[in-house]
Design a protein around this motif. Structure first.
Motif, PDB file in Angstrom:
ATOM      1  N   MET A   1      -4.841  -5.993  -7.920  1.00 34.24           N
ATOM      2  CA  MET A   1      -3.202  -6.111  -7.986  1.00 34.24           C
ATOM      3  C   MET A   1      -3.575  -7.199  -6.816  1.00 34.24           C
ATOM      4  SD  MET A   1      -1.164  -3.185  -6.832  1.00 34.24           S
ATOM      5  CE  MET A   1      -1.372  -1.988  -8.396  1.00 34.24           C
ATOM      6  N   ALA A   2      -1.621  -8.685  -7.375  1.00 32.30           N
ATOM      7  CA  ALA A   2      -1.911  -9.435  -6.525  1.00 32.30           C
ATOM      8  C   ALA A   2      -0.934  -8.739  -5.352  1.00 32.30           C
ATOM      9  CB  ALA A   2      -0.866 -10.667  -7.732  1.00 32.30           C
ATOM     10  N   GLU A   3      -1.340 -10.005  -4.119  1.00 36.47           N
ATOM     11  CA  GLU A   3      -1.168  -9.066  -3.201  1.00 36.47           C
ATOM     12  C   GLU A   3       0.755 -10.406  -3.046  1.00 36.47           C
ATOM     13  OE1 GLU A   3      -1.317  -7.759  -0.196  1.00 36.47           O
ATOM     14  OE2 GLU A   3      -4.114  -7.013  -0.675  1.00 36.47           O
ATOM     15  N   LYS A   4       1.627  -9.455  -2.751  1.00 36.66           N
ATOM     16  CA  LYS A   4       2.624 -10.186  -2.860  1.00 36.66           C
ATOM     17  C   LYS A   4       2.865 -10.608  -1.474  1.00 36.66           C
ATOM     18  CE  LYS A   4       4.603  -7.340  -6.599  1.00 36.66           C
ATOM     19  NZ  LYS A   4       5.740  -6.746  -6.900  1.00 36.66           N
ATOM     20  N   LEU A  43       4.260 -20.156   4.927  1.00 36.15           N
ATOM     21  CA  LEU A  43       3.665 -18.155   4.377  1.00 36.15           C
ATOM     22  C   LEU A  43       3.904 -17.096   5.613  1.00 36.15           C
ATOM     23  CD1 LEU A  43       1.774 -19.658   1.857  1.00 36.15           C
ATOM     24  CD2 LEU A  43       0.580 -18.490   2.191  1.00 36.15           C
ATOM     25  N   PRO A  44       4.396 -16.130   5.276  1.00 41.58           N
ATOM     26  CA  PRO A  44       3.946 -15.257   6.034  1.00 41.58           C
ATOM     27  C   PRO A  44       3.029 -15.252   7.006  1.00 41.58           C
ATOM     28  CG  PRO A  44       4.722 -13.631   4.110  1.00 41.58           C
ATOM     29  CD  PRO A  44       3.915 -15.669   4.356  1.00 41.58           C
ATOM     30  N   GLY A  45       2.710 -15.205   8.604  1.00 36.49           N
ATOM     31  CA  GLY A  45       1.637 -14.822   8.853  1.00 36.49           C
ATOM     32  C   GLY A  45       0.832 -14.148   9.097  1.00 36.49           C
ATOM     33  N   HIS A  46       1.644 -12.613   9.535  1.00 34.84           N
ATOM     34  CA  HIS A  46       0.843 -11.208   9.508  1.00 34.84           C
ATOM     35  C   HIS A  46       0.537 -10.764   8.368  1.00 34.84           C
ATOM     36  CE1 HIS A  46       0.256  -7.206  10.443  1.00 34.84           C
ATOM     37  NE2 HIS A  46       0.588  -7.014  10.155  1.00 34.84           N
ATOM     38  N   GLU A  47       1.770 -10.577   6.998  1.00 33.93           N
ATOM     39  CA  GLU A  47       0.939 -10.964   5.898  1.00 33.93           C
ATOM     40  C   GLU A  47      -0.131 -11.313   5.476  1.00 33.93           C
ATOM     41  OE1 GLU A  47       4.121 -11.052   6.900  1.00 33.93           O
ATOM     42  OE2 GLU A  47       5.401  -9.760   6.363  1.00 33.93           O
ATOM     43  N   THR A  48       0.011 -12.653   5.638  1.00 29.47           N
ATOM     44  CA  THR A  48      -0.572 -13.165   5.067  1.00 29.47           C
ATOM     45  C   THR A  48      -2.313 -12.995   6.008  1.00 29.47           C
ATOM     46  OG1 THR A  48       0.490 -15.088   4.512  1.00 29.47           O
ATOM     47  CG2 THR A  48      -1.728 -15.888   4.313  1.00 29.47           C
ATOM     48  N   ALA A  49      -2.519 -13.317   7.151  1.00 31.96           N
ATOM     49  CA  ALA A  49      -3.648 -12.718   7.585  1.00 31.96           C
ATOM     50  C   ALA A  49      -4.231 -11.246   7.160  1.00 31.96           C
ATOM     51  CB  ALA A  49      -3.449 -12.442   9.157  1.00 31.96           C
ATOM     52  N   LEU A  50      -3.087 -10.383   6.596  1.00 27.55           N
ATOM     53  CA  LEU A  50      -4.354  -9.408   6.269  1.00 27.55           C
ATOM     54  C   LEU A  50      -4.803  -9.653   4.900  1.00 27.55           C
ATOM     55  CD1 LEU A  50      -1.236  -6.794   6.554  1.00 27.55           C
ATOM     56  CD2 LEU A  50      -3.366  -7.443   7.866  1.00 27.55           C
ATOM     57  N   ALA A  51      -3.945 -10.296   3.625  1.00 30.51           N
ATOM     58  CA  ALA A  51      -4.231 -10.384   2.174  1.00 30.51           C
ATOM     59  C   ALA A  51      -5.758 -11.604   2.109  1.00 30.51           C
ATOM     60  CB  ALA A  51      -3.530 -11.808   1.605  1.00 30.51           C
ATOM     61  N   ALA A  52      -5.627 -12.801   3.814  1.00 29.98           N
ATOM     62  CA  ALA A  52      -6.624 -13.406   4.199  1.00 29.98           C
ATOM     63  C   ALA A  52      -8.255 -12.538   4.059  1.00 29.98           C
ATOM     64  CB  ALA A  52      -6.811 -14.613   4.827  1.00 29.98           C
ATOM     65  N   ASN A  54      -9.854 -10.470   2.827  1.00 27.03           N
ATOM     66  CA  ASN A  54     -10.599 -10.812   1.488  1.00 27.03           C
ATOM     67  C   ASN A  54     -10.391 -12.495   1.006  1.00 27.03           C
ATOM     68  OD1 ASN A  54     -11.385 -10.909  -1.313  1.00 27.03           O
ATOM     69  ND2 ASN A  54      -9.800  -9.207  -2.419  1.00 27.03           N
ATOM     70  N   PRO A  55     -11.185 -13.416   0.875  1.00 26.22           N
ATOM     71  CA  PRO A  55     -11.304 -14.541   0.811  1.00 26.22           C
ATOM     72  C   PRO A  55     -10.567 -14.995  -1.237  1.00 26.22           C
ATOM     73  CG  PRO A  55     -13.510 -14.133   1.134  1.00 26.22           C
ATOM     74  CD  PRO A  55     -12.893 -12.659   1.526  1.00 26.22           C
ATOM     75  N   ASN A  56     -10.975 -13.628  -1.571  1.00 27.44           N
ATOM     76  CA  ASN A  56     -10.998 -14.395  -3.149  1.00 27.44           C
ATOM     77  C   ASN A  56     -10.028 -13.081  -3.723  1.00 27.44           C
ATOM     78  OD1 ASN A  56     -13.131 -15.674  -3.919  1.00 27.44           O
ATOM     79  ND2 ASN A  56     -14.621 -13.710  -3.199  1.00 27.44           N
ATOM     80  N   ALA A  57      -8.638 -13.186  -2.510  1.00 25.71           N
ATOM     81  CA  ALA A  57      -7.455 -12.328  -2.699  1.00 25.71           C
ATOM     82  C   ALA A  57      -6.543 -13.194  -3.765  1.00 25.71           C
ATOM     83  CB  ALA A  57      -6.975 -11.707  -1.390  1.00 25.71           C
ATOM     84  N   LEU A  58      -6.056 -12.312  -4.521  1.00 21.00           N
ATOM     85  CA  LEU A  58      -4.685 -13.116  -5.950  1.00 21.00           C
ATOM     86  C   LEU A  58      -3.505 -12.820  -5.017  1.00 21.00           C
ATOM     87  CD1 LEU A  58      -4.201 -13.802  -8.421  1.00 21.00           C
ATOM     88  CD2 LEU A  58      -4.371 -11.624  -9.565  1.00 21.00           C
ATOM     89  N   LEU A  59      -3.295 -13.929  -4.974  1.00 25.70           N
ATOM     90  CA  LEU A  59      -1.444 -13.625  -4.160  1.00 25.70           C
ATOM     91  C   LEU A  59      -0.742 -13.987  -5.380  1.00 25.70           C
ATOM     92  CD1 LEU A  59      -2.386 -16.528  -1.208  1.00 25.70           C
ATOM     93  CD2 LEU A  59      -2.754 -13.845  -1.552  1.00 25.70           C
ATOM     94  N   GLU A  60       0.614 -13.143  -5.225  1.00 27.71           N
ATOM     95  CA  GLU A  60       1.474 -13.562  -5.519  1.00 27.71           C
ATOM     96  C   GLU A  60       2.870 -14.117  -4.539  1.00 27.71           C
ATOM     97  OE1 GLU A  60       5.133 -10.670  -7.653  1.00 27.71           O
ATOM     98  OE2 GLU A  60       3.477 -10.724  -8.871  1.00 27.71           O
ATOM     99  N   LEU A  61       2.827 -15.696  -5.306  1.00 29.67           N
ATOM    100  CA  LEU A  61       3.755 -16.438  -3.833  1.00 29.67           C
ATOM    101  C   LEU A  61       5.255 -16.080  -4.770  1.00 29.67           C
ATOM    102  CD1 LEU A  61       1.547 -19.019  -3.578  1.00 29.67           C
ATOM    103  CD2 LEU A  61       1.795 -17.157  -2.143  1.00 29.67           C
ATOM    104  N   GLU A  62       6.351 -15.681  -3.905  1.00 30.25           N
ATOM    105  CA  GLU A  62       7.500 -15.973  -4.758  1.00 30.25           C
ATOM    106  C   GLU A  62       8.739 -16.581  -3.435  1.00 30.25           C
ATOM    107  OE1 GLU A  62      11.507 -12.664  -6.101  1.00 30.25           O
ATOM    108  OE2 GLU A  62       8.951 -12.184  -5.664  1.00 30.25           O
TER     109      GLU A  62
END
Length: 206
Positions: A1-4, A43-52, A54-62
């Motif tokens: 599932m993508a990280e939004k 990008l939002p710092g906190h949310e991006t740090a959490l997603a990162a 997992n270096p191969n995380a799928l991101l949904e950028l809106e």
């Protein structure tokens, strides 16, 4: 599932602009892919740090206007001391597309004691579905004995992944722990005596 992530377009560039963004708890990033012009993002710092994590995380950028992009993290630049995110390079991906990614190797199980298992290759390069990137490649060493070796071509890959790494490269090995032998007391004493004698002889010659 993508990280939004809700992201913003970036219009100011350069080191000064990037520092100002990070001071606002945001992360500068660039989105590449499919022959399109790069898109500079904030990008939002906190949310991006959490997603990162997992270096191969799928991101949904809106974006604010509702425009969306699916992306994978291509490269992470971190502060050398704080290890906070300095900058991200992202690549656009689409459904049904294959991408090459580095997947960490994780051991499961225990070899026969007193042998120990060693990961000789920390990651495998795999070609995978862009929307279904595995988090890790699990390799079982349960019951493996001294001398056991597993090469990349013999690893069971997750899902419909395809191996890109050279199949002949060693990934995991099992061996007895090395024990460094200490010199025997007699040998140490002889060495000290010999050294002492040579010193005395030198003194006499002088």
């Amino acid at each position: 599932m993508a990280e939004k992530l809700n992201v913003e377009l970036r219009e100011d560039f350069g080191k000064g602009a990037s520092r100002r963004l990070r001071a606002q708890s945001r992360v500068p990033a660039v989105l590449y892919g499919h022959g399109e012009d790069p898109i500079h993002l904030s990008l939002p710092g906190h949310e991006t740090a959490l997603a990162a994590r997992n270096p191969n995380a799928l991101l949904e950028l809106e974006l604010a206007g509702g425009e969306k992009h699916l992306a994978l993290i291509k490269e992470i630049q971190r502060h050398p001391l704080k290890r906070s995110l300095n900058h991200l390079d992202l690549i656009t991906v689409r459904k049904g597309e294959k991408v090459e990614v580095e997947i960490p190797v994780v051991l499961i199980g225990e070899p026969v004691a007193p042998s120990a298992a060693f990961v000789d290759l920390q990651t495998l390069t795999l070609s995978v579905d862009a929307l279904n990137v595995p988090e890790q490649v699990e390799v079982s060493v349960e019951g493996a004995e001294d001398g056991y070796q597993l090469f990349a071509g013999d690893v069971t890959l997750p899902g419909d992944s395809e191996l890109v790494t050279d199949a002949e490269i060693l990934v995991v090995s099992v061996a007895l722990p090395r024990v460094e032998e200490e010199p025997a007391e007699g040998e140490a004493a002889e060495g000290e005596t010999a050294e002492g004698e040579s010193t005395e002889e030198s003194a006499e010659e002088e």
